[in-house]
Design a protein around this motif. Structure first.
Motif, PDB file in Angstrom:
ATOM      1  N   LEU A   1       0.836  -1.202   0.000  1.00 44.69           N
ATOM      2  CA  LEU A   1       0.000   0.000   0.000  1.00 44.69           C
ATOM      3  C   LEU A   1       0.874   1.256   0.000  1.00 44.69           C
ATOM      4  O   LEU A   1       0.570   2.250  -0.650  1.00 44.69           O
ATOM      5  CB  LEU A   1      -0.914  -0.036   1.229  1.00 44.69           C
ATOM      6  N   ARG A   2       1.971   1.183   0.724  1.00 51.39           N
ATOM      7  CA  ARG A   2       2.866   2.344   0.761  1.00 51.39           C
ATOM      8  C   ARG A   2       3.698   2.427  -0.522  1.00 51.39           C
ATOM      9  O   ARG A   2       3.982   3.495  -1.024  1.00 51.39           O
ATOM     10  CB  ARG A   2       3.793   2.268   1.983  1.00 51.39           C
ATOM     11  N   GLU A   3       4.090   1.245  -1.070  1.00 52.42           N
ATOM     12  CA  GLU A   3       5.014   1.261  -2.213  1.00 52.42           C
ATOM     13  C   GLU A   3       4.298   1.387  -3.559  1.00 52.42           C
ATOM     14  O   GLU A   3       4.672   2.194  -4.398  1.00 52.42           O
ATOM     15  CB  GLU A   3       5.869  -0.009  -2.204  1.00 52.42           C
ATOM     16  N   ASN A   4       3.306   0.537  -3.791  1.00 53.21           N
ATOM     17  CA  ASN A   4       2.563   0.564  -5.050  1.00 53.21           C
ATOM     18  C   ASN A   4       1.262  -0.218  -4.868  1.00 53.21           C
ATOM     19  O   ASN A   4       1.264  -1.450  -4.892  1.00 53.21           O
ATOM     20  CB  ASN A   4       3.419  -0.054  -6.172  1.00 53.21           C
ATOM     21  N   PRO A   5       0.146   0.496  -4.709  1.00 57.31           N
ATOM     22  CA  PRO A   5      -1.113  -0.195  -4.395  1.00 57.31           C
ATOM     23  C   PRO A   5      -1.565  -1.162  -5.501  1.00 57.31           C
ATOM     24  O   PRO A   5      -2.328  -2.087  -5.238  1.00 57.31           O
ATOM     25  CB  PRO A   5      -2.116   0.953  -4.217  1.00 57.31           C
ATOM     26  N   LEU A   6      -1.062  -0.945  -6.731  1.00 55.58           N
ATOM     27  CA  LEU A   6      -1.430  -1.871  -7.825  1.00 55.58           C
ATOM     28  C   LEU A   6      -0.995  -3.299  -7.500  1.00 55.58           C
ATOM     29  O   LEU A   6      -1.637  -4.266  -7.902  1.00 55.58           O
ATOM     30  CB  LEU A   6      -0.716  -1.461  -9.112  1.00 55.58           C
ATOM     31  N   ARG A   7       0.138  -3.410  -6.791  1.00 56.75           N
ATOM     32  CA  ARG A   7       0.684  -4.726  -6.469  1.00 56.75           C
ATOM     33  C   ARG A   7      -0.264  -5.532  -5.585  1.00 56.75           C
ATOM     34  O   ARG A   7      -0.234  -6.769  -5.585  1.00 56.75           O
ATOM     35  CB  ARG A   7       2.045  -4.614  -5.771  1.00 56.75           C
ATOM     36  N   ILE A   8      -1.124  -4.813  -4.834  1.00 61.70           N
ATOM     37  CA  ILE A   8      -2.065  -5.525  -3.956  1.00 61.70           C
ATOM     38  C   ILE A   8      -3.001  -6.391  -4.804  1.00 61.70           C
ATOM     39  O   ILE A   8      -3.380  -7.489  -4.412  1.00 61.70           O
ATOM     40  CB  ILE A   8      -2.889  -4.519  -3.101  1.00 61.70           C
ATOM     41  N   LEU A   9      -3.322  -5.914  -5.999  1.00 59.47           N
ATOM     42  CA  LEU A   9      -4.272  -6.649  -6.855  1.00 59.47           C
ATOM     43  C   LEU A   9      -3.734  -8.030  -7.227  1.00 59.47           C
ATOM     44  O   LEU A   9      -4.474  -8.907  -7.641  1.00 59.47           O
ATOM     45  CB  LEU A   9      -4.585  -5.842  -8.122  1.00 59.47           C
ATOM     46  N   ASP A  10      -2.427  -8.217  -7.079  1.00 59.51           N
ATOM     47  CA  ASP A  10      -1.764  -9.474  -7.415  1.00 59.51           C
ATOM     48  C   ASP A  10      -1.787 -10.473  -6.257  1.00 59.51           C
ATOM     49  O   ASP A  10      -1.427 -11.623  -6.434  1.00 59.51           O
ATOM     50  CB  ASP A  10      -0.280  -9.147  -7.677  1.00 59.51           C
ATOM     51  N   CYS A  11      -2.185 -10.014  -5.063  1.00 63.01           N
ATOM     52  CA  CYS A  11      -2.055 -10.840  -3.855  1.00 63.01           C
ATOM     53  C   CYS A  11      -3.012 -12.041  -3.907  1.00 63.01           C
ATOM     54  O   CYS A  11      -4.173 -11.918  -4.293  1.00 63.01           O
ATOM     55  CB  CYS A  11      -2.335 -10.007  -2.614  1.00 63.01           C
ATOM     56  N   GLN A  12      -2.499 -13.198  -3.514  1.00 61.13           N
ATOM     57  CA  GLN A  12      -3.322 -14.416  -3.559  1.00 61.13           C
ATOM     58  C   GLN A  12      -3.937 -14.761  -2.197  1.00 61.13           C
ATOM     59  O   GLN A  12      -4.716 -15.701  -2.088  1.00 61.13           O
ATOM     60  CB  GLN A  12      -2.471 -15.614  -4.048  1.00 61.13           C
ATOM     61  N   GLU A  13      -3.592 -14.003  -1.156  1.00 57.75           N
ATOM     62  CA  GLU A  13      -4.157 -14.267   0.185  1.00 57.75           C
ATOM     63  C   GLU A  13      -5.675 -14.133   0.146  1.00 57.75           C
ATOM     64  O   GLU A  13      -6.193 -13.157  -0.410  1.00 57.75           O
ATOM     65  CB  GLU A  13      -3.622 -13.237   1.200  1.00 57.75           C
TER      66      GLU A  13
END
Ligand code: AMP
Length: 428
Positions: free
Chosen positions: A202-214
């Protein structure tokens, strides 16, 4: 229990043994044929590159750069990394060799190993192989569609069925910053429910959250704003056209509004190809790629639009195996050469060379000295003819041809044997 050998392969890395090689070869052949048809030229880049190529190209906030690189310092003090993917090295080569001076588009393809320090599991290794295709200097959406078509066709040609393309647009520098802001405020208000990695993302690049498999993150992601609703006009019409081309060539695709891929360099189109089955899903995407219009410039080249993708070879082989896709049998020798005595052995070496030049495969077991054992071997591998070179024949310059089906034998001059065998094999 057998004692474990002292030396094992490193965690997540594998030997590719002979039975596996025919799959590699088949995948190589199919990709090479398609590359030739579409006029892609082969490129090989070093396995090690400067670490900064990847940290800058793939993005510091990505898992690949943050957690998965095999990095080393050389004795001379350089910081190098085993390539975790193929695109950044090919871009580096495009810039270094001034390929922007060639007539565009420049189309390149590669086939080789990549390294990622991942937690090993099915379909996820620390050393794995990829083939990839990249097109530089073309901004038209037709090329995005053509790249997708090429990868889809390679997998189809490998006899994989039920393939599905997942596709999305992640916009460009015009529209993505605003979308990122929207995502940021959406996820910030739900920060306490995100996993630890996503709180960092969230701090670095919120787009990356969309990749999370949790699972807990997935639930939140499924309600998040979608990029597709916030594309600028040029990204919107580009994406629309890509989809129209895919419709035209009747490729099966599904829009996945949360597909962002694990690398920062993409702009506009991103896609993945899966085998649409439970095992296929569990294993992960076979192919992944997209457009990366900003990467060449980011890595020090001229502003050059580009698009490309890569396929994981081990995952493709696993999919071929679960579908019990058989590969043609390797050609088996039809001739066996049996020898007796030192002189015959010596002459056999030369004779074997004559057969090699005539492109006739011959099997032998020079380590065996008994004729009985050699004939038993010839029987076992089901050759059509056995050549017998005993001490007498070796002295007289002759050789015996034995027809393994009828048991009939004839003796001929050694210099005629290649021609005679050729004749016999052709007349069968
Ligand atoms: P990527 O470079 O992450 O877009 O991956 C492209 C393709 O490489 C994936 O779709 C997989 O087929 C394959 N791949 C990526 N990472 C691994 C891995 N750790 N082990 C095996 N295959 C992988």
């Amino acid at each position: 229990m057998a004692k474990k050998p002292k030396f094992q392969t490193p965690t997540g890395m594998h030997d590719i043994l002979p039975p596996e090689q025919k799959y590699f070869q088949k995948i190589y052949e199919v990709s090479e044929n398609i590359a030739n048809f579409y006029q892609f030229k082969k490129i090989e880049t070093p396995i090690l590159e400067e670490t900064e190529l990847f940290s800058k190209g793939i993005g510091l906030a990505t898992d690949i750069v943050g957690k998965q690189m095999f990095t080393l310092r050389t004795k001379g003090g350089d910081c190098l990394t085993l390539r975790p993917e193929g695109t950044a090295p090919v871009v580096r080569a495009y810039i270094k060799h001034g390929m922007f001076n060639l007539s565009q588009p420049v189309k390149l393809w590669y086939f080789g190993p990549c390294f990622r320090y991942e937690k090993p599991q099915a379909g996820r290794y620390r050393q794995f192989w990829q083939f990839g295709f990249e097109v530089f200097g073309e901004e038209s959406p037709v090329i995005d569609a053509q790249i997708i078509q090429i990868f889809y066709n390679i997998l189809r040609e490998l006899k994989l069925k039920n393939l599905i393309i997942e596709i999305n647009s992640i916009g460009d520098s015009q529209c993505r910053p605003y979308y990122k802001k929207l995502l940021m405020s959406y996820f910030r208000s739900r920060e306490s429910s995100l996993c630890a990695d996503c709180r960092r993302r969230l701090r670095e690049n919120p787009l990356r959250i969309l990749d999370c498999q949790e699972e807990k993150c997935q639930r939140i992601i499924s309600q998040a704003p979608q990029m597709i609703d916030h594309l600028c006009e040029s990204c919107h019409s580009h994406f629309k056209e890509v989809l129209e081309f895919l419709d035209e060539i009747e490729l099966p695709y599904r829009l996945n509004p949360y597909l962002v891929r694990g690398l920062d360099y993409y702009t506009k189109t991103v896609f993945e190809i899966y085998e649409d089955s439970e095992e296929g899903r569990a294993q992960g995407a076979l192919t992944g790629g997209g457009r990366y219009d900003a990467l060449v410039k980011l890595l020090g080249g001229k502003d050059t639009p580009a698009v490309g993708a890569s396929t994981g070879i081990e995952r493709t082989i696993a999919a071929m195996k679960t579908k019990a896709i058989r590969l043609p049998q390797e050609s088996r020798p039809k001739i066996y050469l049996a020898q007796l005595g030192t002189l015959a052995k010596r002459k056999s070496l030369r004779l074997l060379e004559d057969f090699r030049k005539a492109k006739i495969q011959v099997s032998e077991s020079f380590g065996r000295d008994s004729l009985k054992a050699q004939l038993a071997r010839a029987d076992k591998i089901e050759v059509k003819y056995t050549l017998i070179l005993g001490q007498r024949e070796a002295l007289e310059g002759t050789i015996i041809i034995r027809d393994m089906k009828t048991g009939r034998q004839e003796t001929i001059k050694t210099e005629k044997v290649v021609r005679e065998i050729k004749k016999k094999l052709n007349s069968r």
